[in-house]
Motif scaffolding. Structure first.
Motif, short mmCIF file in Angstrom:
data_model
loop_
_atom_site.label_atom_id
_atom_site.label_comp_id
_atom_site.label_asym_id
_atom_site.label_seq_id
_atom_site.Cartn_x
_atom_site.Cartn_y
_atom_site.Cartn_z
N PHE A 78 0.72 -1.42 0.03
CA PHE A 78 -0.05 -0.03 0.18
C PHE A 78 0.85 1.22 -0.03
N ARG A 79 1.70 1.22 0.69
CA ARG A 79 2.86 2.52 0.84
C ARG A 79 3.53 2.70 -0.55
N ALA A 80 3.80 1.33 -1.52
CA ALA A 80 4.36 1.46 -2.63
C ALA A 80 3.47 1.97 -3.63
N ILE A 81 2.18 1.58 -3.60
CA ILE A 81 1.18 2.23 -4.49
C ILE A 81 1.05 3.81 -4.38
N HIS A 82 1.14 4.32 -3.06
CA HIS A 82 1.36 5.79 -2.84
C HIS A 82 2.53 6.38 -3.58
#
Length: 467
Positions: free
Chosen positions: A171-175
């Protein structure tokens, strides 16, 4: 990236010829100096294969902790700022090229510097030196996981805590990827077209339309939008759903297996190499883009890898000094072991890793200058942009799948007693708390070693929470 855009504008702005020859000469000299900045390699030392291999192994490969941002910063600090192999302006321009192309940017930058110093063989030496430490460590971790991990309650407890952390990393990577992909470098605002491609790709995944179809469709749509051919873009958009409707009418709703191509129905060396090759060729945005494709082939379609083991290998990849795509080595080892035993596992690990890294070696060694010209072509760049926007939707869907698998673990719930079911529900609740804490920690702490410390603390916490 802002420097990259300013440089391009400066290059494209013609010199203003005034009556004052001095001013014209000054402007011409400035333009020549700027071009010189982009092309000057006079400070690059000429090194042989072995010296380049050792340089990138000892200075970068064994210190490649902390993910791509830390790896790229290390390369820039040592070779650009301290040793001045090339100018910062040229580095920014080169980095912009590799951000668009598939493959781990840090490995590609190593190969680029190797090519400058020792030609194509130098590029191969630099790439091997950078990748080798992480590959060997992942090979060792895969072996230990195979002989110790299955059925060992202590190992399983640590990975039970790490699994929601991996979902948080996704999820952090998506951001982070969205900040680069979905925000226009010209206006610094969200590009609504690219956001739409991500959302509709996620919708297509829910409808079980193959990801490769979505990537191709939205790449073509954005190329049409860039040429202001809005009727063509609309036609392509409608046709994908017309074709889907026709398929559903005659064949029924696609199964979840339709998200994969069936590249690796069984984990023999040929299929594992093909899996690595396709995943490496489509890893736009880095390793997190390769995760959905390998998961679809190995876990969903092939069925020869457990979802929990797949999440475990991503966790291991985050603590090693290597590009995150090194998790593919684990997948190859796991698949090879299930196909032909431990001896075959080592072969599987090697071939899938070769397949994964082959595209980025080919892109860089074949000729950076050609790639730079292709990427700066506005029409082709629009296709890359649309494809990258679509990739965000693919990663988002897989992030939700990993989250679901890590916080809603069912085990053999139908055969569990009421007490065991209550214990399992409590562990799932703990996993959800770990996910929230891990996601928050990634926003609070941005040190290059924060992810490594997070994973190690999670592995330790698992011993107290899940035993």
């Amino acid at each position: 990236m802002a420097d990259h855009q300013d440089l391009e504008k400066a290059e494209q702005t013609p010199a203003i010829v005034n009556a004052d020859d001095g001013k014209h000469d000054s402007q011409t000299s400035s333009a020549d100096s700027q071009q010189h900045e982009l092309e000057d390699n006079s400070n690059v030392p000429k090194l042989g294969f072995l010296r380049l291999f050792w340089l990138f192994l000892s200075r970068f490969g064994i210190f490649a902790w902390g993910g791509p941002v830390a790896q790229i910063a290390l390369l820039k600090d040592e070779l650009v700022i301290k040793q001045k192999w090339i100018t910062i302006s040229r580095f920014n321009r080169v980095f912009a090229v590799y951000q668009i192309l598939p493959g781990p940017e840090a490995a590609e930058l190593c190969m680029f510097f190797g090519c400058l110093s020792g030609g194509r063989l130098g590029g191969i030496a630099a790439g091997l030196g950078f990748i080798l430490p992480g590959f060997l460590l992942m090979l060792l971790a895969s072996y230990l996981y195979t002989i110790v991990g299955f059925g060992n309650k202590y190992v399983n407890a640590s990975f039970r805590a790490l699994q929601p952390m991996v979902a948080a990393m996704m999820f952090r990577a998506i951001h982070k990827i969205s900040e680069h992909v979905l925000i226009s470098h010209r206006t610094k605002e969200l590009n609504p077209w690219l956001v739409g491609y991500a959302l509709f790709t996620a919708l297509n995944s829910a409808l079980r339309i193959n990801w490769f179809i979505s990537l191709a469709v939205y790449g073509l749509i954005n190329m049409a939008v860039a040429r202001r051919l809005f009727s063509v873009a609309a036609l392509l958009f409608i046709l994908q759903y017309v074709a889907y409707g026709v398929y559903v009418h005659f064949k029924g709703v696609p199964s979840p297996l339709s998200l994969a191509l069936g590249i690796a129905p069984k984990p023999d060396v040929g299929h594992l190499f093909g899996l690595g090759l396709v995943s490496g060729s489509l890893s736009f945005g880095g390793a997190f883009t390769a995760i959905p494709f390998i998961q679809a082939e190995a876990v969903l379609k092939g069925g020869w890898m457990l979802q929990q083991a797949f999440i475990d290998c991503i966790a291991i990849g985050n603590v090693l000094p290597a590009p995150l795509v090194i998790f593919a080595t684990f997948v190859g080892f796991y698949g090879g072991n299930s196909y032909g035993g431990i001896g075959y596992a080592f072969a599987g690990a090697v071939v899938i890793t070769l397949g994964m890294f082959f595209p980025c070696f080919l892109f860089v060694i074949a000729g950076h200058n050609l790639l730079e010209r292709l990427v700066r072509n506005k029409f082709l760049a629009a296709g890359f942009d649309g494809l990258c926007g679509s990739v965000i939707g693919v990663i988002a869907i897989v992030a939700f799948q990993l989250l679901s698998a890590s916080v809603d673990y069912k085990g053999h719930s139908s055969t569990l007693s009421s007490e065991e079911q209550y214990r399992l529900a409590s562990q799932n609740a703990l996993a959800a708390v770990i996910f929230v804490l891990a996601l928050g920690a990634q926003y609070m702490f941005r040190n290059r070693f924060s992810i490594i410390l997070l994973v190690l603390s999670g592995a330790l916490a698992g011993q107290f929470l899940f035993i």
